[in-house]
Scaffold this active site. Sequence first.
Site, PDB file in Angstrom:
ATOM      1  N   CYS A 168       0.833  -1.198   0.000  1.00 32.77           N
ATOM      2  CA  CYS A 168       0.000   0.000   0.000  1.00 32.77           C
ATOM      3  C   CYS A 168       0.866   1.246   0.000  1.00 32.77           C
ATOM      4  CB  CYS A 168      -0.942   0.010   1.210  1.00 32.77           C
ATOM      5  SG  CYS A 168      -0.107   0.076   2.806  1.00 32.77           S
ATOM      6  N   CYS A 169       0.208   2.376  -0.238  1.00 37.03           N
ATOM      7  CA  CYS A 169       0.873   3.677  -0.244  1.00 37.03           C
ATOM      8  C   CYS A 169       1.948   3.687  -1.338  1.00 37.03           C
ATOM      9  CB  CYS A 169       1.437   3.970   1.146  1.00 37.03           C
ATOM     10  SG  CYS A 169       1.996   5.672   1.400  1.00 37.03           S
ATOM     11  N   ILE A 170       3.197   4.006  -1.000  1.00 39.26           N
ATOM     12  CA  ILE A 170       4.258   4.076  -2.015  1.00 39.26           C
ATOM     13  C   ILE A 170       4.919   2.726  -2.264  1.00 39.26           C
ATOM     14  CG2 ILE A 170       6.226   4.601  -0.519  1.00 39.26           C
ATOM     15  CD1 ILE A 170       6.905   6.859  -2.610  1.00 39.26           C
TER      16      ILE A 170
END
Length: 258
Positions: A168-170
């Site tokens: 998730c995210c980066i």
Amino acid sequence: VRGSSPQTHMLRRVLLSKAARSSSWTRPFASASTTKNVAVVLAGSGVYDGSEITEAVAALVTLARRGAAVTCFAPDKDQFHVVNHTSGEEQSEARNVLVESARIARGAVTPLSNLRADDFDAVVIPGGFGAAKNLSNLAFKGGEATLDVDVDRVLKEFHSQQKPVGVCCIAPAIVAKAIPGCSVTLGGEEESADWPYAGTCGAIAAFGSIHVEHSITEIHVDLVNKIVSSPAYMSGTAAPHQVFDSVEKMVDGTLELA
């Protein structure tokens, strides 16, 4: 509730009814539970120089609720740098990624060099700048980034054994580097207040992988490569509960493929 008055009988029925409803709400967790062994890779503690704490905790909570057996891992090396989270300024001190990750894992964290895909059904990697600074140098090299040796090895091991990877995210960007040709999401593709880090999508293309645009409420599933990704805090306007939900959906999608 004791007694035999009509009011007492009524109260007893109400309490029994509430208990039944409460019990019915717990059943989905029981039916969704698994005995999957899942590795969680951390990158320190704190959004600016380590793992994003809300995302990491959301992943651990969801895995626990689903009955997975979790082992946390982190690289045993110094962080790229240490950031004062109140000011955003770099500090002169040095901190170890493994030692900092232990803050999230309550001490139970193992060197990433010990992680073998043979021992697990899936791997999950939360976001935070630690993924782009400690697990890779994406934050500084962009489309020319390289990965930590063990991160690259672990991702390729899970992929070669057709075991799912949840990110998730980066963190989806580092998977895009390790597994060229895969598809992931970071959320939106145009930089704005909603998506302040959308420029990272260009790095995914440079790695030979595909970015698929999604909202904060959606996940992306690459069924061919068994990669599940969600935007989480790549959204600049997401509330903590929205980030938790984003990570929860990613973990659930990963477990479904395990």
